[in-house]
Design an enzyme around this catalytic site. Structure first.
Site, PDB file in Angstrom:
ATOM      1  N   LYS A  22       0.855  -1.210   0.000  1.00 25.64           N
ATOM      2  CA  LYS A  22       0.000   0.000   0.000  1.00 25.64           C
ATOM      3  C   LYS A  22       0.878   1.243   0.000  1.00 25.64           C
ATOM      4  O   LYS A  22       0.653   2.166  -0.776  1.00 25.64           O
ATOM      5  CB  LYS A  22      -0.884   0.005   1.233  1.00 25.64           C
ATOM      6  CG  LYS A  22      -1.552   1.351   1.527  1.00 25.64           C
ATOM      7  CD  LYS A  22      -2.419   1.350   2.740  1.00 25.64           C
ATOM      8  CE  LYS A  22      -1.681   1.566   4.022  1.00 25.64           C
ATOM      9  NZ  LYS A  22      -1.413   2.977   4.384  1.00 25.64           N
ATOM     10  N   ASN A  23       1.885   1.268   0.869  1.00 23.22           N
ATOM     11  CA  ASN A  23       2.672   2.493   1.051  1.00 23.22           C
ATOM     12  C   ASN A  23       3.678   2.731  -0.062  1.00 23.22           C
ATOM     13  O   ASN A  23       4.241   3.819  -0.157  1.00 23.22           O
ATOM     14  CB  ASN A  23       3.351   2.486   2.420  1.00 23.22           C
ATOM     15  CG  ASN A  23       2.316   2.658   3.527  1.00 23.22           C
ATOM     16  OD1 ASN A  23       1.144   2.934   3.257  1.00 23.22           O
ATOM     17  ND2 ASN A  23       2.733   2.467   4.759  1.00 23.22           N
ATOM     18  N   CYS A 123      -4.745  12.418  12.693  1.00 17.15           N
ATOM     19  CA  CYS A 123      -5.472  11.147  12.632  1.00 17.15           C
ATOM     20  C   CYS A 123      -5.270  10.435  13.968  1.00 17.15           C
ATOM     21  O   CYS A 123      -4.659  10.980  14.889  1.00 17.15           O
ATOM     22  CB  CYS A 123      -4.962  10.298  11.468  1.00 17.15           C
ATOM     23  SG  CYS A 123      -3.305   9.703  11.727  1.00 17.15           S
ATOM     24  N   ARG A 128      -0.309  15.074  12.264  1.00 11.94           N
ATOM     25  CA  ARG A 128       0.416  14.680  11.049  1.00 11.94           C
ATOM     26  C   ARG A 128       0.816  15.941  10.262  1.00 11.94           C
ATOM     27  O   ARG A 128       0.225  16.290   9.267  1.00 11.94           O
ATOM     28  CB  ARG A 128      -0.445  13.755  10.188  1.00 11.94           C
ATOM     29  CG  ARG A 128      -0.982  12.525  10.890  1.00 11.94           C
ATOM     30  CD  ARG A 128       0.091  11.539  11.297  1.00 11.94           C
ATOM     31  NE  ARG A 128       0.771  10.921  10.179  1.00 11.94           N
ATOM     32  CZ  ARG A 128       0.325   9.823   9.547  1.00 11.94           C
ATOM     33  NH1 ARG A 128      -0.832   9.296   9.899  1.00 11.94           N
ATOM     34  NH2 ARG A 128       0.985   9.311   8.537  1.00 11.94           N
ATOM     35  N   ASP A 336       4.966   0.934  11.945  1.00  8.13           N
ATOM     36  CA  ASP A 336       3.736   0.296  11.460  1.00  8.13           C
ATOM     37  C   ASP A 336       3.592  -1.150  11.922  1.00  8.13           C
ATOM     38  O   ASP A 336       2.547  -1.760  11.694  1.00  8.13           O
ATOM     39  CB  ASP A 336       3.676   0.340   9.933  1.00  8.13           C
ATOM     40  CG  ASP A 336       3.485   1.758   9.431  1.00  8.13           C
ATOM     41  OD1 ASP A 336       3.662   1.986   8.215  1.00  8.13           O
ATOM     42  OD2 ASP A 336       3.199   2.645  10.258  1.00  8.13           O
ATOM     43  N   ARG A 428      -8.424  -0.487   5.112  1.00  7.35           N
ATOM     44  CA  ARG A 428      -7.595   0.519   4.433  1.00  7.35           C
ATOM     45  C   ARG A 428      -6.256  -0.081   4.041  1.00  7.35           C
ATOM     46  O   ARG A 428      -5.612   0.380   3.095  1.00  7.35           O
ATOM     47  CB  ARG A 428      -7.349   1.718   5.361  1.00  7.35           C
ATOM     48  CG  ARG A 428      -8.621   2.434   5.752  1.00  7.35           C
ATOM     49  CD  ARG A 428      -8.321   3.687   6.548  1.00  7.35           C
ATOM     50  NE  ARG A 428      -7.355   4.521   5.831  1.00  7.35           N
ATOM     51  CZ  ARG A 428      -6.918   5.682   6.309  1.00  7.35           C
ATOM     52  NH1 ARG A 428      -7.325   6.110   7.483  1.00  7.35           N
ATOM     53  NH2 ARG A 428      -6.063   6.410   5.635  1.00  7.35           N
TER      54      ARG A 428
HETATM   55  C1  EPZ Z   1       4.322   7.099   6.062  1.00 15.22           C
HETATM   56  O1  EPZ Z   1       3.550   8.172   6.544  1.00 15.22           O
HETATM   57  C2  EPZ Z   1       3.399   5.891   6.058  1.00 15.22           C
HETATM   58  N1  EPZ Z   1       2.237   6.135   5.212  1.00 15.22           N
HETATM   59  C3  EPZ Z   1       2.917   5.582   7.476  1.00 15.22           C
HETATM   60  O2  EPZ Z   1       2.148   4.375   7.414  1.00 15.22           O
HETATM   61  C4  EPZ Z   1       4.137   5.348   8.362  1.00 15.22           C
HETATM   62  O3  EPZ Z   1       3.705   5.129   9.685  1.00 15.22           O
HETATM   63  C5  EPZ Z   1       5.054   6.572   8.309  1.00 15.22           C
HETATM   64  O4  EPZ Z   1       5.428   6.841   6.934  1.00 15.22           O
HETATM   65  C6  EPZ Z   1       6.329   6.364   9.106  1.00 15.22           C
HETATM   66  O5  EPZ Z   1       7.020   5.256   8.602  1.00 15.22           O
HETATM   67  C7  EPZ Z   1       2.367   6.032   3.882  1.00 15.22           C
HETATM   68  O6  EPZ Z   1       3.433   5.771   3.363  1.00 15.22           O
HETATM   69  C8  EPZ Z   1       1.122   6.257   3.071  1.00 15.22           C
HETATM   70  P1  EPZ Z   1       6.342  10.565   7.975  1.00 15.22           P
HETATM   71  P2  EPZ Z   1       4.143   9.684   6.461  1.00 15.22           P
HETATM   72  O7  EPZ Z   1       6.245  11.829   7.227  1.00 15.22           O
HETATM   73  O8  EPZ Z   1       5.048   9.816   5.324  1.00 15.22           O
HETATM   74  C9  EPZ Z   1       6.775  13.811  11.381  1.00 15.22           C
HETATM   75  C10 EPZ Z   1       0.293   2.983   7.721  1.00 15.22           C
HETATM   76  O9  EPZ Z   1      -0.139   2.488   8.771  1.00 15.22           O
HETATM   77  N2  EPZ Z   1       6.622  14.785  10.291  1.00 15.22           N
HETATM   78  O10 EPZ Z   1       7.474   9.646   7.668  1.00 15.22           O
HETATM   79  O11 EPZ Z   1       2.994  10.611   6.579  1.00 15.22           O
HETATM   80  C11 EPZ Z   1       5.517  12.998  11.611  1.00 15.22           C
HETATM   81  O12 EPZ Z   1       4.622  13.681  12.474  1.00 15.22           O
HETATM   82  C12 EPZ Z   1       0.760   4.428   7.733  1.00 15.22           C
HETATM   83  O13 EPZ Z   1       0.429   2.384   6.646  1.00 15.22           O
HETATM   84  C13 EPZ Z   1       6.836  16.126  10.560  1.00 15.22           C
HETATM   85  O14 EPZ Z   1       7.149  16.514  11.684  1.00 15.22           O
HETATM   86  O15 EPZ Z   1       4.987   9.763   7.817  1.00 15.22           O
HETATM   87  C14 EPZ Z   1       6.062  11.748  12.232  1.00 15.22           C
HETATM   88  O16 EPZ Z   1       6.282  11.970  13.598  1.00 15.22           O
HETATM   89  C15 EPZ Z   1       0.468   5.116   9.057  1.00 15.22           C
HETATM   90  N3  EPZ Z   1       6.688  17.019   9.536  1.00 15.22           N
HETATM   91  C16 EPZ Z   1       7.404  11.550  11.535  1.00 15.22           C
HETATM   92  O17 EPZ Z   1       7.753  12.839  11.000  1.00 15.22           O
HETATM   93  C17 EPZ Z   1       6.364  16.626   8.260  1.00 15.22           C
HETATM   94  O18 EPZ Z   1       6.267  17.482   7.363  1.00 15.22           O
HETATM   95  C18 EPZ Z   1       7.384  10.537  10.386  1.00 15.22           C
HETATM   96  O19 EPZ Z   1       6.317  10.895   9.538  1.00 15.22           O
HETATM   97  C19 EPZ Z   1       6.163  15.260   8.018  1.00 15.22           C
HETATM   98  C20 EPZ Z   1       6.300  14.346   9.033  1.00 15.22           C
END
Ligand code: EPZ
Length: 459
Positions: A22-23, A123, A128, A336, A428
């Site tokens: 998915k990701n 969420c 996020r 995850d 999802r």
């Molecule tokens: C991806 O989300 C995945 N989703 C998530 O999987 C996964 O948990 C996450 O990466 C971490 O591995 C998809 O790929 C669709 P991040 P993403 O930006 O990219 C902070 C699932 O269950 N952050 O890597 O949105 C954020 O708050 C989902 O399949 C900022 O501070 O996550 C978090 O603490 C859930 N500023 C950390 O970084 C930003 O601009 C990592 O988030 C962006 C993120």
């Protein structure tokens, strides 16, 4: 609303094939906005989030051209073609249901010069933010404002210009932030270097597909990406990598039921950290048909021919052992799989500790697991798990995708009946999970919540 009814205590055994990721598929689909040529993806998983993004892309003038006539999802081959580039507003109504819609921002901006996308809300797993996405795109010259809950991004007349960008945040790298900035940089003038890029396998898959489309990206899988901008990208035909989180979830299903499961199409090379900790816990993953370790890589992958598409057999010790784990960006232990691991450790012989460093509030499953008899004590981003001999079935509430998976595992292990409400969260990210678990010997049914009382208790 759909509900799962699970009669626990059955050992799982048999074979299950891991679906496409998915990701990985979400940013790959969004990348079809970068070209006016058709982009064909294979092994796209049949999931709610995927269908939502295809619907959103349709609203952005990028249509699926091979949708089966019967309206079904098809065999996983999805061809996208961006035919109308005048539509560049991703509405709140769709974005709010799936925050991953943000991955359309970079591709839309780079090719169309304009993008308007609703700020994704928070969420169940926490706030996020997307500040890193915006920082990276602004570094390429995008003019970004936020107005009325929408991100409005414009490219100046000269187009995007390559730059050196540090994309790290307080929680380390950002996966979709890296996808957005890397995608946009493919069409920027000059060279872009992204420092503190995400190393996740899904980013590697996206970089590899973009290179098939004519991009010039190096460093994928490392914290430093280098993208040499090109004038345009073409179409391609790309096979989505298998889903490492789905694979890890089924490995843990074997653990909690003392099962014996063969996983086909398993991305072992993307699960080395998870398998390391699971091995410590007493969960063993062996190649079905090991080949001689003719290279260091093969030995690291337990002799699998293709380290991203292995056939492995998963078994577990009867007594599971405690472990201390902290979630990290890849190649660390994936956030995850944190909820699923907590269920495994709830049944281990001793005290374990899980610290969540990516989403410190990602613990909605703690209260629900406690309802089933798990002994969990949370201190901020850390949970101490005192293993118990058995969990007891109970009605529980699914909250987010991976917490729901952790509750399903708990139901499989528990004595008696577990009712999991709101399984739409699970849909999802897991395709027909109940059917696949039933094929492995689980006693699980999907029923409407109003029909739960009628489900007979098996003899
Ligand atoms: C991806 O989300 C995945 N989703 C998530 O999987 C996964 O948990 C996450 O990466 C971490 O591995 C998809 O790929 C669709 P991040 P993403 O930006 O990219 C902070 C699932 O269950 N952050 O890597 O949105 C954020 O708050 C989902 O399949 C900022 O501070 O996550 C978090 O603490 C859930 N500023 C950390 O970084 C930003 O601009 C990592 O988030 C962006 C993120």
């Amino acid at each position: 609303m759909d509900t799962f009814v699970i009669e626990g205590g059955r050992r799982l055994s048999g074979r299950v094939r891991i679906n496409g990721s998915k990701n990985a598929a979400l940013p790959l689909l969004a990348a079809s906005l970068l070209t006016d040529q058709p982009v064909k993806l294979r092994e796209v998983p049949n999931l709610a989030d995927i269908k939502n993004l295809i619907r959103l892309l349709g609203e952005l003038g990028c249509r699926r051209t091979d949708e089966p006539a019967d309206g079904s999802f098809g065999d996983g081959t999805v061809t996208m073609h961006s035919v109308d580039e005048s539509l560049s507003h991703a509405r709140y109504e769709i974005v709010r249901t799936m925050r991953a819609s943000i991955c359309t921002l970079g591709p839309m901006l780079a090719r169309r010069g304009f993008a308007q996308i609703s700020l994704p809300g928070g969420c169940a797993i926490g706030e996020r933010p997307v500040d890193l996405h915006l920082r990276g795109l602004a570094a390429l010259g995008a003019q970004i404002t936020v107005n009325g809950g929408d991100i409005i991004a414009k490219v100046p007349s000269g187009g995007l210009v390559g730059n050196t960008i540090f994309l790290g945040g307080p929680f380390g790298s950002t996966v979709l932030g890296t996808a957005n900035v890397m995608s946009a940089a493919t069409l920027a003038k000059g060279v872009t270097t992204i420092e503190s890029a995400a190393c996740e396998p899904e980013i590697v898959d996206l970089a590899n597909m973009l290179n098939k489309m004519g991009a010039k990206i190096t460093g994928q899988g490392s914290p430093r990406l280098v993208i040499e901008g090109v004038s345009e990208l073409g179409g391609c035909d790309h096979r989505v990598i298998p889903d490492r989180i789905e694979a890890g979830t089924y490995m843990m299903a074997a653990a909690v039921t003392n099962g014996d499961i063969v996983l086909e199409n398993c991305p072992v090379d993307a699960l080395l950290s998870a398998m390391h900790y699971l091995d410590t816990v007493g969960v063993h993953v062996e190649a079905c048909n090991p080949v001689a370790a003719t290279s260091p890589q093969k030995s690291a992958h337990r002799g699998c021919e293709d380290p991203m598409r292995c056939c492995v057999r998963v078994t577990s010790d009867r007594i599971l052992h405690p472990v201390e784990v902290t979630t990290q960006p890849h190649p660390g232990f994936p956030t995850d799989l944190q909820a699923q691991l907590m269920t495994v450790l709830a049944l281990a012989d001793g005290n374990s500790v899980i610290t969540e460093k990516i989403f410190p509030d990602r613990f909605l499953h703690v209260a629900e697991l406690s309802r089933m008899g798990a002994k969990l004590i949370r201190h901020g981003p850390t949970v101490v798990i005192s293993g118990v001999r058995r969990l007891v079935g109970a009605p529980v509430m699914a909250s987010d995708l991976r917490a729901s998976a952790g509750l399903v595992l708990a139901g499989l292990a528990a004595e008696g009946r577990t009712i999991i409400n709101r399984v739409y969260h699970l849909d999802r990210g897991y395709d027909r999970m109940e059917d696949r678990l039933r094929a492995l010997g689980a006693v699980i049914q999907r029923v409407d919540e109003k029909e739960v009382a009628e489900v007979a208790v098996p003899g």
